[in-house]
Design an enzyme around this catalytic site. Structure first.
Site, PDB file in Angstrom:
ATOM      1  N   CYS A   2      86.258 -73.556  41.178  1.00 29.20           N
ATOM      2  CA  CYS A   2      85.370 -74.253  40.254  1.00 29.20           C
ATOM      3  C   CYS A   2      84.934 -75.611  40.797  1.00 29.20           C
ATOM      4  O   CYS A   2      85.676 -76.247  41.550  1.00 29.20           O
ATOM      5  CB  CYS A   2      86.077 -74.485  38.937  1.00 29.20           C
ATOM      6  SG  CYS A   2      86.731 -73.004  38.203  1.00 29.20           S
ATOM      7  N   ARG A  27      81.984 -73.460  47.556  1.00 29.91           N
ATOM      8  CA  ARG A  27      83.367 -73.284  47.112  1.00 29.91           C
ATOM      9  C   ARG A  27      83.607 -71.921  46.461  1.00 29.91           C
ATOM     10  O   ARG A  27      84.745 -71.512  46.302  1.00 29.91           O
ATOM     11  CB  ARG A  27      83.723 -74.377  46.091  1.00 29.91           C
ATOM     12  CG  ARG A  27      83.717 -75.768  46.680  1.00 29.91           C
ATOM     13  CD  ARG A  27      83.733 -76.798  45.588  1.00 29.91           C
ATOM     14  NE  ARG A  27      84.961 -76.735  44.834  1.00 29.91           N
ATOM     15  CZ  ARG A  27      86.017 -77.512  45.064  1.00 29.91           C
ATOM     16  NH1 ARG A  27      85.974 -78.381  46.034  1.00 29.91           N
ATOM     17  NH2 ARG A  27      87.093 -77.404  44.330  1.00 29.91           N
ATOM     18  N   TRP A  76      84.696 -70.337  38.624  1.00 32.45           N
ATOM     19  CA  TRP A  76      85.269 -69.176  39.310  1.00 32.45           C
ATOM     20  C   TRP A  76      86.269 -68.595  38.330  1.00 32.45           C
ATOM     21  O   TRP A  76      87.296 -69.213  38.036  1.00 32.45           O
ATOM     22  CB  TRP A  76      85.947 -69.652  40.595  1.00 32.45           C
ATOM     23  CG  TRP A  76      86.399 -68.562  41.511  1.00 32.45           C
ATOM     24  CD1 TRP A  76      85.644 -67.870  42.409  1.00 32.45           C
ATOM     25  CD2 TRP A  76      87.735 -68.053  41.649  1.00 32.45           C
ATOM     26  NE1 TRP A  76      86.420 -66.961  43.090  1.00 32.45           N
ATOM     27  CE2 TRP A  76      87.704 -67.050  42.641  1.00 32.45           C
ATOM     28  CE3 TRP A  76      88.949 -68.328  41.031  1.00 32.45           C
ATOM     29  CZ2 TRP A  76      88.828 -66.341  43.037  1.00 32.45           C
ATOM     30  CZ3 TRP A  76      90.083 -67.616  41.428  1.00 32.45           C
ATOM     31  CH2 TRP A  76      90.009 -66.639  42.419  1.00 32.45           C
ATOM     32  N   ASN A 102      88.386 -78.035  35.770  1.00 32.97           N
ATOM     33  CA  ASN A 102      88.904 -77.238  36.885  1.00 32.97           C
ATOM     34  C   ASN A 102      90.407 -77.163  36.722  1.00 32.97           C
ATOM     35  O   ASN A 102      91.037 -78.142  36.330  1.00 32.97           O
ATOM     36  CB  ASN A 102      88.634 -77.919  38.234  1.00 32.97           C
ATOM     37  CG  ASN A 102      87.187 -77.859  38.631  1.00 32.97           C
ATOM     38  OD1 ASN A 102      86.368 -77.268  37.933  1.00 32.97           O
ATOM     39  ND2 ASN A 102      86.866 -78.473  39.757  1.00 32.97           N
ATOM     40  N   GLY A 103      90.994 -76.019  37.065  1.00 30.20           N
ATOM     41  CA  GLY A 103      92.451 -75.905  36.999  1.00 30.20           C
ATOM     42  C   GLY A 103      92.875 -74.987  35.879  1.00 30.20           C
ATOM     43  O   GLY A 103      92.116 -74.100  35.459  1.00 30.20           O
ATOM     44  N   GLU A 483      95.358 -63.995  62.411  1.00 32.12           N
ATOM     45  CA  GLU A 483      94.183 -64.729  61.945  1.00 32.12           C
ATOM     46  C   GLU A 483      92.905 -63.901  62.164  1.00 32.12           C
ATOM     47  O   GLU A 483      92.009 -63.892  61.314  1.00 32.12           O
ATOM     48  CB  GLU A 483      94.106 -66.092  62.656  1.00 32.12           C
ATOM     49  CG  GLU A 483      92.799 -66.850  62.550  1.00 32.12           C
ATOM     50  CD  GLU A 483      92.340 -67.164  61.116  1.00 32.12           C
ATOM     51  OE1 GLU A 483      93.131 -66.982  60.177  1.00 32.12           O
ATOM     52  OE2 GLU A 483      91.174 -67.554  60.960  1.00 32.12           O
ATOM     53  N   LYS A 487      90.266 -62.871  59.257  1.00 33.69           N
ATOM     54  CA  LYS A 487      88.843 -63.225  59.315  1.00 33.69           C
ATOM     55  C   LYS A 487      87.980 -61.996  59.094  1.00 33.69           C
ATOM     56  O   LYS A 487      87.026 -62.019  58.335  1.00 33.69           O
ATOM     57  CB  LYS A 487      88.558 -63.847  60.689  1.00 33.69           C
ATOM     58  CG  LYS A 487      87.465 -64.840  60.738  1.00 33.69           C
ATOM     59  CD  LYS A 487      87.848 -66.247  60.322  1.00 33.69           C
ATOM     60  CE  LYS A 487      88.585 -66.366  59.037  1.00 33.69           C
ATOM     61  NZ  LYS A 487      89.395 -67.556  58.890  1.00 33.69           N
ATOM     62  N   GLU A 490      88.189 -60.704  55.368  1.00 29.57           N
ATOM     63  CA  GLU A 490      87.577 -61.504  54.302  1.00 29.57           C
ATOM     64  C   GLU A 490      86.063 -61.516  54.347  1.00 29.57           C
ATOM     65  O   GLU A 490      85.424 -61.614  53.302  1.00 29.57           O
ATOM     66  CB  GLU A 490      88.158 -62.920  54.237  1.00 29.57           C
ATOM     67  CG  GLU A 490      87.824 -63.806  55.393  1.00 29.57           C
ATOM     68  CD  GLU A 490      88.520 -65.155  55.309  1.00 29.57           C
ATOM     69  OE1 GLU A 490      88.619 -65.720  54.218  1.00 29.57           O
ATOM     70  OE2 GLU A 490      88.954 -65.650  56.363  1.00 29.57           O
ATOM     71  N   HIS A 506     107.201 -49.463  66.160  1.00 32.09           N
ATOM     72  CA  HIS A 506     108.084 -49.551  64.989  1.00 32.09           C
ATOM     73  C   HIS A 506     107.358 -49.206  63.697  1.00 32.09           C
ATOM     74  O   HIS A 506     107.848 -49.520  62.615  1.00 32.09           O
ATOM     75  CB  HIS A 506     108.699 -50.948  64.915  1.00 32.09           C
ATOM     76  CG  HIS A 506     109.494 -51.290  66.135  1.00 32.09           C
ATOM     77  ND1 HIS A 506     110.716 -50.722  66.397  1.00 32.09           N
ATOM     78  CD2 HIS A 506     109.196 -52.081  67.186  1.00 32.09           C
ATOM     79  CE1 HIS A 506     111.164 -51.180  67.567  1.00 32.09           C
ATOM     80  NE2 HIS A 506     110.252 -52.000  68.056  1.00 32.09           N
ATOM     81  N   LYS A 605      86.439 -71.398  48.233  1.00 29.88           N
ATOM     82  CA  LYS A 605      86.728 -72.209  49.410  1.00 29.88           C
ATOM     83  C   LYS A 605      88.017 -72.988  49.261  1.00 29.88           C
ATOM     84  O   LYS A 605      88.816 -73.073  50.174  1.00 29.88           O
ATOM     85  CB  LYS A 605      85.553 -73.158  49.659  1.00 29.88           C
ATOM     86  CG  LYS A 605      85.713 -74.040  50.892  1.00 29.88           C
ATOM     87  CD  LYS A 605      85.709 -73.221  52.160  1.00 29.88           C
ATOM     88  CE  LYS A 605      85.995 -74.021  53.402  1.00 29.88           C
ATOM     89  NZ  LYS A 605      86.383 -73.146  54.532  1.00 29.88           N
TER      90      LYS A 605
END
Ligand code: F6R
Length: 610
Positions: A2, A27, A76, A102-103, A483, A487, A490, A506, A605
């Site tokens: 948000c 964001r 969001w 926000n939160g 990583e 990437k 996402e 394994h 973000k």
């Protein structure tokens, strides 16, 4: 996640808040809204699902003249799906109080139950809606908005940045924060309040960071801060933002992600500028000067971070252990905070975060607040919460990152960790001098990979329709593989997993067939032959392979379907070059699939809630 923007002053608040919301679009959000108060204090509330562009259309149809006070929000969804009713701002029933938040309000359910028994009607599924009703309740008792706002803040539990406007007390905005960022730009006869400095930059660089448990009455050109714990006024000077407005613009690039990948050479330079000097054989990290003594007693480092920053931390683990000889453990911040583990005072906690606002990483730092341990930060966003709450740290200097998927920040984080390892290295470490020289050579090597963008694009297009992908590597290339997988998943929504190449037998080998390709990081390090064996095992099971290897290595191509060559470097600096190649690969897979690469679905973000 948000975003909040508010304006109070003599200019058109609607336009300024709209531009601010656009600056926060990176964001991630799913609805947007705005509450305006015109010169006669008449309110207009506009909300819609979807992009800020939609809000702009609404505004063009219904915009009041001269909205001197405006608060806006990009939401969001957490409590309740994306809908007009759930979008912010929320208001009380008589539409005299408007709130963006926000939160999370953790005790919203009990507050809502109680307010309902008091006759308050709720129209949304959000936690936020308790705020305007609660303020309304207390306002009716005192006729003072400031008192009602303060009482409300004392009732709610959770994490928040809150901005409120009211028709009852014109000329003021009310802001508060607890564990969620909030910054106020102070200009000539105006203030811009935002959850992120990017929304303020275009207007002023003079800002005040609101701290936890502070309530601020914001007027045009000035603000009055109250510390709610000690019930006292706080005087705080403005600070100057050192952002460059241009870094927040696309320029000639089609997407921020591509722009930010192309900033890799510059990112490497900026992360080491004034710090590394191969000629004098020195690494200088001013951010750690104040804790030199404490650092000399540290015998273990626990790194905490999330997502890409966590993977940078894993590269840091290899670097710090090999170069500085300090045992390191890397933990996901979301696990660390709930874990019971013995923690000695000689252990330092090192938090890594691009945004400096990640809720879990903040919680991890808070957890050790009373342990008396050294808390260090590797942070990109200057002045952010994590940068402030750590005892010392080293900034990444990557500049604002706009694409949701982290690219240049990962590179800067690894660069900084490399320098911390060198800074802490014992005298006579044989990697010291070669690494300093290599750090200075890295920007040109990153540039050489960027020049191969067309080759990588062609490879990416061949693999865009696979549903699964494996990424493998050994030693320094292992966290790189993790990583790389993150990437790809996402931005392209392809299922991708990172594995240590030695783990193949394994379990993961069972997945391999002609539909499950592998991205193999196979540089000319000490374990190349072993990685080649893993590649052979994959090919023997009809698995396709894209390999990244070092220029001049001719033993890899015969075991791969496609090869990306990167310049020769040290094994310890290779994660930087691997990252550039893998970021380009992911970018081109996602764009070949026609996806919104800068704003992948469901992601935000800056993850400011748990
Ligand atoms: C992935 C990504 C996220 C972040 C994570 C931590 O590309 O960007 O995984 O790395 O949310 O964020 P920061 O570094 O801001 O703490």
């Amino acid at each position: 996640m948000c975003g909040i923007v508010g304006y109070i002053g003599n200019r058109d608040g609607a336009d300024i808040v709209l531009a601010g919301l656009k600056a926060l679009e990176y964001r991630g959000y799913d609805s947007a809204g705005m509450a305006l108060l015109d010169k006669n204090n008449k309110p207009t509330l506009l909300k819609q699902v979807g992009r800020v562009d939609g809000l702009e259309k609404l505004l063009n149809e219904e915009k009041p003249a001269d909205a001197a006070i405006a608060i806006g929000h990009t939401r969001w969804a957490t409590h309740g799906g994306p809908s007009v009713l759930n979008a912010h701002p929320h208001s009380n029933t008589s539409k005299t109080i408007f709130v963006v938040h926000n939160g999370i309000i953790e005790n919203y359910a009990e507050l809502k139950d109680w307010l309902q028994t008091e006759g308050y009607k709720f129209i949304s599924a959000t936690d936020t809606e308790v705020l305007p009703h609660l303020i309304d309740h207390y306002y009716k008792q005192s006729n003072s908005f400031e008192e009602a706002f303060t009482k409300t803040l004392k009732e709610v539990r959770g994490a928040y940045a809150i901005l409120a406007s009211t028709t009852t007390e014109p000329g003021k905005l009310y802001a508060a924060r607890l564990s969620s960022p909030m910054v106020i730009g102070v200009g000539q006869d105006e203030c811009i309040v935002a959850s992120d400095p990017s929304a303020i930059l275009a207007h002023t660089k003079e800002v005040i960071y609101v701290q936890d448990n502070e309530m601020v009455v914001v007027e045009a050109g000035t603000c009055h801060i109250t510390d709610l714990i000690h019930d006292e006024k706080v005087q705080r000077e403005t600070e100057t933002l050192d952002f460059d407005v241009n870094t927040a613009e696309l320029g000639d690039y089609p997407h921020f992600m591509l722009k930010e990948i192309h900033e890799a050479p510059q990112t490497i330079r900026l992360a080491s500028l004034g710090r590394v000097n191969a000629a004098t054989n020195t690494v200088k990290l001013g951010g750690l000067d104040s804790v030199v003594n404490q650092l000399s007693h540290v015998d273990r480092i626990v790194i905490v971070a999330c997502g890409t920053s966590y993977y940078a931390g894993l590269v840091g683990e290899y670097l710090l252990e090999e170069i500085a000889g300090i045992p390191v453990e890397v933990q996901l911040a979301s696990e660390f905070k709930y874990r019971e583990e013995p923690f000695c005072r000689s252990t330092a906690l090192l938090a890594i975060s691009q945004s400096g606002e990640t809720a879990d990483t903040i919680a991890a730092l808070k957890k050790v607040e009373d342990y008396g341990v050294l808390r260090l930060g590797v942070v990109n966003a200057i002045g952010s919460t994590i940068a402030r709450m750590t005892d010392a740290g080293v900034y990444c200097h990557a500049g604002p990152e706009q694409a949701v998927a982290s690219t240049k920040a990962f590179i800067a984080q690894v660069m900084v960790l490399m320098q911390i390892a060198l800074h802490l290295a014992k005298e006579g470490n044989e990697l010291y001098k070669p690494m300093l020289e290599e750090i200075e050579a890295l920007p040109a090597k990153a540039e050489a990979i960027l020049k191969q963008a067309d080759t990588i694009k062609a490879i990416a297009e061949k693999y865009k329709d696979y549903r699964d992908f494996l990424f493998i590597g050994r030693r320094y290339a292992y966290p790189g593989a993790l990583e790389g997988a993150l990437k790809l998943k996402e931005v392209s929504y392809i299922h991708a997993e990172g594995y240590a190449a030695g783990e193949m037998k394994h379990g993961p080998l069972a997945m391999i067939d002609e539909n499950f390709p592998t991205f193999a990081l196979a540089g000319d390090g000490p374990l190349l032959e072993k990685t080649i064996s893993n590649m052979q095992e994959i090919r023997a099971r009809s698995g396709k392979i894209v390999a990244v290897t070092t220029e001049g290595v001719n033993t890899v191509a015969q075991h791969a379907d496609d090869v990306i060559y990167i310049p020769k470097t040290l094994e310890q600096t290779e994660p930087i070059l691997h990252a550039v190649a893998m970021q380009l690969f992911s970018y081109y897979v996602a764009t070949a699939k026609g996806l919104d690469v800068d704003r992948p679905r469901n992601l935000a973000k800056s993850v400011t809630v748990e």
